[in-house]
Design a protein around this motif. Structure first.
Motif, mmCIF file in Angstrom:
data_model
loop_
_atom_site.group_PDB
_atom_site.id
_atom_site.type_symbol
_atom_site.label_atom_id
_atom_site.label_comp_id
_atom_site.label_asym_id
_atom_site.label_seq_id
_atom_site.Cartn_x
_atom_site.Cartn_y
_atom_site.Cartn_z
ATOM 1 N N GLY A 57 -0.974 11.557 -5.607
ATOM 2 C CA GLY A 57 -0.947 11.439 -4.160
ATOM 3 C C GLY A 57 -0.526 10.036 -3.787
ATOM 4 O O GLY A 57 -0.160 9.226 -4.654
ATOM 5 N N PHE A 58 -0.574 9.726 -2.493
ATOM 6 C CA PHE A 58 -0.141 8.423 -2.010
ATOM 7 C C PHE A 58 -1.203 7.810 -1.098
ATOM 8 O O PHE A 58 -1.780 8.498 -0.248
ATOM 9 N N SER A 59 -1.447 6.532 -1.307
ATOM 10 C CA SER A 59 -2.368 5.787 -0.451
ATOM 11 C C SER A 59 -1.563 4.872 0.462
ATOM 12 O O SER A 59 -0.591 4.246 0.029
ATOM 13 N N SER A 60 -1.983 4.784 1.719
ATOM 14 C CA SER A 60 -1.278 3.941 2.679
ATOM 15 C C SER A 60 -1.658 2.474 2.547
ATOM 16 O O SER A 60 -1.111 1.628 3.247
ATOM 17 N N ARG A 61 -2.599 2.167 1.656
ATOM 18 C CA ARG A 61 -3.012 0.782 1.433
ATOM 19 C C ARG A 61 -3.086 0.518 -0.063
ATOM 20 O O ARG A 61 -3.196 1.443 -0.863
ATOM 21 N N PRO A 62 -3.046 -0.741 -0.477
ATOM 22 C CA PRO A 62 -3.162 -1.057 -1.906
ATOM 23 C C PRO A 62 -4.498 -0.589 -2.452
ATOM 24 O O PRO A 62 -5.517 -0.656 -1.767
ATOM 25 N N ASN B 90 1.480 3.843 -2.006
ATOM 26 C CA ASN B 90 0.964 3.464 -3.317
ATOM 27 C C ASN B 90 0.477 4.721 -4.034
ATOM 28 O O ASN B 90 -0.404 5.422 -3.543
ATOM 29 N N GLU B 91 1.055 4.996 -5.184
ATOM 30 C CA GLU B 91 0.739 6.214 -5.911
ATOM 31 C C GLU B 91 -0.682 6.190 -6.489
ATOM 32 O O GLU B 91 -1.154 5.161 -6.966
ATOM 33 N N ILE B 92 -1.333 7.340 -6.439
ATOM 34 C CA ILE B 92 -2.559 7.593 -7.192
ATOM 35 C C ILE B 92 -2.247 8.748 -8.132
ATOM 36 O O ILE B 92 -1.863 9.833 -7.680
ATOM 37 N N LEU B 93 -2.372 8.526 -9.429
ATOM 38 C CA LEU B 93 -1.974 9.524 -10.422
ATOM 39 C C LEU B 93 -3.130 9.872 -11.340
ATOM 40 O O LEU B 93 -3.945 9.018 -11.693
ATOM 41 N N VAL C 82 -7.014 10.349 -17.211
ATOM 42 C CA VAL C 82 -6.939 8.945 -16.834
ATOM 43 C C VAL C 82 -6.365 8.838 -15.424
ATOM 44 O O VAL C 82 -5.317 9.431 -15.141
ATOM 45 N N CYS C 83 -7.050 8.112 -14.543
ATOM 46 C CA CYS C 83 -6.569 7.900 -13.180
ATOM 47 C C CYS C 83 -6.098 6.458 -13.022
ATOM 48 O O CYS C 83 -6.776 5.524 -13.456
ATOM 49 N N VAL C 84 -4.925 6.289 -12.409
ATOM 50 C CA VAL C 84 -4.376 4.964 -12.127
ATOM 51 C C VAL C 84 -3.862 4.963 -10.692
ATOM 52 O O VAL C 84 -3.682 6.019 -10.086
ATOM 53 N N ALA C 85 -3.627 3.774 -10.133
ATOM 54 C CA ALA C 85 -3.134 3.675 -8.758
ATOM 55 C C ALA C 85 -2.401 2.362 -8.573
ATOM 56 O O ALA C 85 -2.701 1.361 -9.240
ATOM 57 N N GLY C 86 -1.442 2.348 -7.667
ATOM 58 C CA GLY C 86 -0.665 1.144 -7.398
ATOM 59 C C GLY C 86 -1.362 0.207 -6.429
ATOM 60 O O GLY C 86 -2.228 0.620 -5.657
ATOM 61 N N TYR C 87 -0.978 -1.061 -6.485
ATOM 62 C CA TYR C 87 -1.598 -2.038 -5.580
ATOM 63 C C TYR C 87 -0.542 -2.832 -4.807
ATOM 64 O O TYR C 87 -0.772 -3.964 -4.403
ATOM 65 N N GLY C 88 0.626 -2.228 -4.559
ATOM 66 C CA GLY C 88 1.686 -2.918 -3.824
ATOM 67 C C GLY C 88 1.393 -2.999 -2.344
ATOM 68 O O GLY C 88 0.410 -2.461 -1.833
ATOM 69 N N SER C 89 2.267 -3.677 -1.628
ATOM 70 C CA SER C 89 2.085 -3.880 -0.193
ATOM 71 C C SER C 89 2.679 -2.753 0.644
ATOM 72 O O SER C 89 2.565 -2.758 1.864
ATOM 73 N N SER C 90 3.314 -1.771 0.001
ATOM 74 C CA SER C 90 3.930 -0.680 0.748
ATOM 75 C C SER C 90 2.870 0.318 1.212
ATOM 76 O O SER C 90 1.697 0.219 0.860
ATOM 77 N N ASP C 91 3.289 1.287 2.015
ATOM 78 C CA ASP C 91 2.358 2.305 2.509
ATOM 79 C C ASP C 91 2.437 3.571 1.662
ATOM 80 O O ASP C 91 1.965 4.631 2.067
#
Length: 362
Positions: free
Chosen positions: A66-71, A35-38, A24-33
């Motif tokens: 990993g981390f995304s720099s955008r939501p 945002n986790e992708i798991l 299962v893949c999930v990811a954050g949608y916050g305004s920070s730089d």
């Protein structure tokens, strides 16, 4: 419930995607730089082909991230590969990610797919398929829909349309046929084999003006081209309209969902067909619930439908001091287990649940 698992994410997610090996893949949608992708390994009971007894391990495990720099507003796994494609504000460009193998626990960015004239455009809605090569279907409006080969970034198809209607979703019906849904409720079909044919959108379903719409498409019998694939259109006012991809302009049935406050927003609207239950669909995005409906006896009366089951678990998981219960941001069905769904909410909670088979129900 037959079974219920909960997992607390570090940040809210609005994407749940099944990947290789039922990960299962999930990811954050916050305004920070950051945002986790798991990628999560589901509990053993969810991976078993048959229902098992008590299991000591009932939690998800983080395999890699990993981390995304955008939501991340949309995330799709590319079938038969270890690639993920994501999209999100502030523009309609895409990002491609590589899920590392056994020797690493990192999900790393490998490329970006820019969108032409993307300044000021909404984020791109995306769908993926693996044919001769991995493809991604993407666009924020009807007039900028295209298919791009993920690895070479070559344009495979560009839609011919003068419509600037904003899209709420896109889908592959098969390797040649595309379904587009506009926020105003119009549905359009496109054929990759005829790129010069303009994409025509059918009239919006009959409902109060100003409502926003999304759509979910089911799958017919395997091996059949444009078989009776059901389409469900859901509005922010709780209206549900069912159609067939062969005649998308002719509604087959309609009903109204039980929603707490119609028109309360369309940011998280979600409707999806059960892959292994005939005529069964789920809706969410109005409040802290996921509602499951059996549509087999619906007509065109638009009457209020009685849910087959309502998942209310997210209502009890809000953080202390929060204003009211969280809102469900997304849900999805398990690809093999008929009555198993995953859902996530704005408080970062991730639930996987399986309801008891009702007598005579789905």
């Amino acid at each position: 419930y037959e079974d219920l698992h909960t997992f607390e994410l570090q940040a809210p997610t609005r994407v749940i995607e099944w990947a290789l090996g039922n990960r299962v893949c999930v990811a954050g949608y916050g305004s920070s730089d950051r945002n986790e992708i798991l990628q999560l390994l589901p509990p053993p009971t969810l991976q078993a082909k048959e229902t098992q007894g008590l299991c000591p391990e009932r939690d998800f495990k983080v395999e890699c991230g990993g981390f995304s720099s955008r939501p991340v507003y949309s995330l799709k796994h590319v079938p038969d590969t270890s690639l993920l494609v994501t999209s999100g504000p502030p523009d309609s460009s895409l990002h491609v990610w590589q899920v590392s193998g056994e020797d690493s626990d990192v999900i790393k960015p490998v490329s970006a797919i820019p969108a032409e004239n993307s300044t000021g455009q909404a984020w791109a809605k995306i769908a993926t398929i693996s044919t001769k090569a991995p493809w991604v279907l993407h666009g924020s409006r009807v007039d900028n829909v295209r298919i791009t080969e993920v690895e070479s970034q070559k344009n495979v198809y560009v839609a011919a349309s003068r419509s600037s209607e904003e899209l709420s979703g896109v889908a592959f019906l098969d390797c040649n046929t595309l379904l587009l849904c506009c926020t105003g409720g119009q549905l359009g079909l496109a054929d990759v084999r005829h790129p010069q044919s303009p994409v025509e959108a059918a009239a919006a379903p009959s409902a109060p003006r100003g409502e926003r719409w999304c759509a979910g498409v089911g799958h017919g019998p395997p091996g059949s081209d444009l078989s009776p694939q059901p389409v469900a259109c859901l509005s922010s006012g709780g209206h549900l309209v069912l159609a067939d991809v062969r005649k998308i302009s002719e509604p087959l049935a309609s009903a109204t969902c039980r929603v707490p406050s119609p028109g309360c927003g369309a940011e998280f609207l979600c409707v999806s067909w059960a892959p292994a239950l005939e005529g069964c669909l789920a809706v969410s995005g109005f409040d802290s619930t996921v509602q499951v409906y059996d549509t087999r006896r619906w007509d065109c009366s638009d009457r209020e439908a009685e849910p087959l089951f309502v998942h209310r678990g997210h209502a009890f998981g809000g953080p202390a001091g929060s204003e009211g219960p969280p809102r469900v941001t997304v849900h999805t069905w398990h690809p093999q287990k008929p009555r198993t769904l995953l859902s996530a909410a704005s408080d970062g909670s991730l639930h996987v649940w399986d309801w008891v088979q009702p007598c005579g129900g789905c």
